[in-house]
Design an enzyme around this catalytic site. Structure first.
Site, PDB file in Angstrom:
ATOM      1  N   SER A  21       0.832  -1.194   0.000  1.00  0.00           N
ATOM      2  CA  SER A  21       0.000   0.000   0.000  1.00  0.00           C
ATOM      3  C   SER A  21       0.870   1.248   0.000  1.00  0.00           C
ATOM      4  O   SER A  21       1.982   1.247   0.553  1.00  0.00           O
ATOM      5  CB  SER A  21      -0.857  -0.012   1.267  1.00  0.00           C
ATOM      6  OG  SER A  21      -1.390   1.264   1.514  1.00  0.00           O
ATOM      7  N   TYR A  78      -1.250  -0.730  10.940  1.00  0.00           N
ATOM      8  CA  TYR A  78      -1.524  -1.248   9.591  1.00  0.00           C
ATOM      9  C   TYR A  78      -0.322  -0.992   8.675  1.00  0.00           C
ATOM     10  O   TYR A  78       0.185  -1.897   8.004  1.00  0.00           O
ATOM     11  CB  TYR A  78      -2.790  -0.604   9.019  1.00  0.00           C
ATOM     12  CG  TYR A  78      -2.977  -0.880   7.553  1.00  0.00           C
ATOM     13  CD1 TYR A  78      -3.298  -2.160   7.111  1.00  0.00           C
ATOM     14  CD2 TYR A  78      -2.808   0.129   6.592  1.00  0.00           C
ATOM     15  CE1 TYR A  78      -3.443  -2.420   5.758  1.00  0.00           C
ATOM     16  CE2 TYR A  78      -2.948  -0.129   5.251  1.00  0.00           C
ATOM     17  CZ  TYR A  78      -3.276  -1.411   4.833  1.00  0.00           C
ATOM     18  OH  TYR A  78      -3.401  -1.666   3.496  1.00  0.00           O
ATOM     19  N   LYS A 102       2.473  -3.624   6.633  1.00  0.00           N
ATOM     20  CA  LYS A 102       2.796  -3.636   5.193  1.00  0.00           C
ATOM     21  C   LYS A 102       4.304  -3.446   4.987  1.00  0.00           C
ATOM     22  O   LYS A 102       4.912  -4.090   4.125  1.00  0.00           O
ATOM     23  CB  LYS A 102       1.997  -2.560   4.451  1.00  0.00           C
ATOM     24  CG  LYS A 102       0.515  -2.865   4.369  1.00  0.00           C
ATOM     25  CD  LYS A 102       0.248  -4.150   3.584  1.00  0.00           C
ATOM     26  CE  LYS A 102      -1.159  -4.658   3.746  1.00  0.00           C
ATOM     27  NZ  LYS A 102      -1.389  -5.958   3.105  1.00  0.00           N
TER      28      LYS A 102
END
Ligand code: UDP
Length: 339
Positions: free
Chosen positions: A125, A149, A153
């Protein structure tokens, strides 16, 4: 034709990628635990593709289940979507995010290794850029975690890099998504979170259906042309096609790549609202609200590397995104309407 395991294949981007992979002639098996996907998705995918859908229900955290999946069938590669993706929730439940996104990845990699499958396309992302120093942003920009989050990633990318650099059997396609938007042209699949959406497009869609009264625009005092946040929205069908190209490059060259998947063009919140208003045929109500904590003023991709390495170029524009989203959300198939 390759045989592909698609984890998270019943989710928003995963389901569109399922269709794109089938259209490219691949044989695809979905693995999903349906923790954040509608149970009717496989049936809808069958309607779109006109062929039976292979779907296995289980978790990427389940070592035994994964061993059974790989024992039951020979796969050429894995496209890995199964992960948690809500930034706000990751702040409340960091360990859940680390478990699913990092431990799930490692468990999957281990199962792949044992089965002799060494190619994987990984969902990353633009969030790995944190607050980028330069926009539009190239892949060489430093990675900074803004929340759990984002950390998962960055950690996922790091794990794959270490494997790829030290064990020549592996090859990875790491795809950094900008902001996916829109729905499939069939209006049979799309994004429709079961609770109040956090993301802009699904929120606007619910305002358009009348389920939510108005859009709260989070800040109009950013250093952007109209003061509202700017994002690089990419049509989910273009994004899905990017996975097909990444996979094909892996199968062809057996060499890892890491690319941005975006359009290179940014739109503000107010531009998005205006485009959606055109698509649904009425001016949608909004109010200016305070900035959302942790928000980045501008995210925009430099998309050149994906074009050079994979031949990827987004073809659909903002109106396509809004029109397809509206067709989906106002049609009979969005959640809560299909019975
Ligand atoms: N946004 C907004 N109202 C909302 C949801 C989002 O104004 O109800 C804005 C948000 O501040 C950002 C843009 O829309 O500028 C995109 O937000 P989203 O959560 O979709 O994506 P992300 O911030 O993760 O890129």
């Amino acid at each position: 034709m390759a045989s592909i395991l698609l984890t998270g294949g019943a989710g928003y981007i995963g389901s569109h990628t399922y269709v794109a992979l089938c259209e490219a002639g691949h044989q695809v098996t979905i693995l999903d635990d349906f923790s954040n996907a509608d149970r009717s998705v496989p049936q809808r995918l069958q309607q779109i593709t006109g062929a039976p859908v292979r779907c296995l229900e289980g978790s990427v955290l389940d070592t035994k289940f994964l061993a059974g999946v790989f024992a039951g069938q020979r796969f050429d590669a894995v496209v890995h979507f199964a992960a948690r993706k809500a930034v706000g929730e990751s702040v409340e439940k960091p360990l859940d995010y680390i478990e699913t996104n990092c431990q799930g990845l490692i468990t999957l990699l281990r199962a792949m290794e044992q089965a002799g499958v060494f190619r994987l396309v990984f969902s990353s992302s633009a969030t790995v850029y944190g607050i980028p120093d330069e926009t539009p942003t190239p892949e060489t920009a430093p990675r900074r975690a803004m929340n759990p989050y984002g950390f998962t990633k960055i950690a996922g990318e790091g794990i794959l890099e270490q494997l790829g650099q030290n064990d020549p059997r592996w090859a990875f396609g790491t795809l950094r998504y900008f902001n996916p938007a829109g729905a499939h042209s069939s209006a049979l699949i799309g994004e429709d979170p079961s609770d109040i959406p956090n993301n802009l497009m699904p929120f606007i869609a619910r305002v358009a259906t009348g389920d939510l009264p108005e859009l709260a625009v989070f800040g109009d005092d950013y250093d952007t042309p109209d003061g509202t946040g700017v994002r690089d929205y990419i049509h989910v069908e273009d994004l899905a096609h990017g996975h097909v190209l990444s996979l094909q490059a892996l199968l062809r060259e057996n060499e890892s790549h890491l690319v941005n998947l975006g359009t290179g063009r940014g739109y503000s919140v107010l531009e998005m609202l205006a485009a959606y208003s055109r698509a649904c045929g009425r001016d949608l109500p909004y109010r200016i609200a305070p900035r959302r904590a942790g928000d980045v003023p501008v995210y925009c991709a430099i998309p050149d590397k994906a074009r050079a390495l994979l031949g990827f170029q987004a073809r659909r524009d903002l109106d396509d995104m809004c029109r397809s989203s509206w067709n989906w959300i106002s049609g009979p198939h969005a959640a809560g309407k299909s019975g």
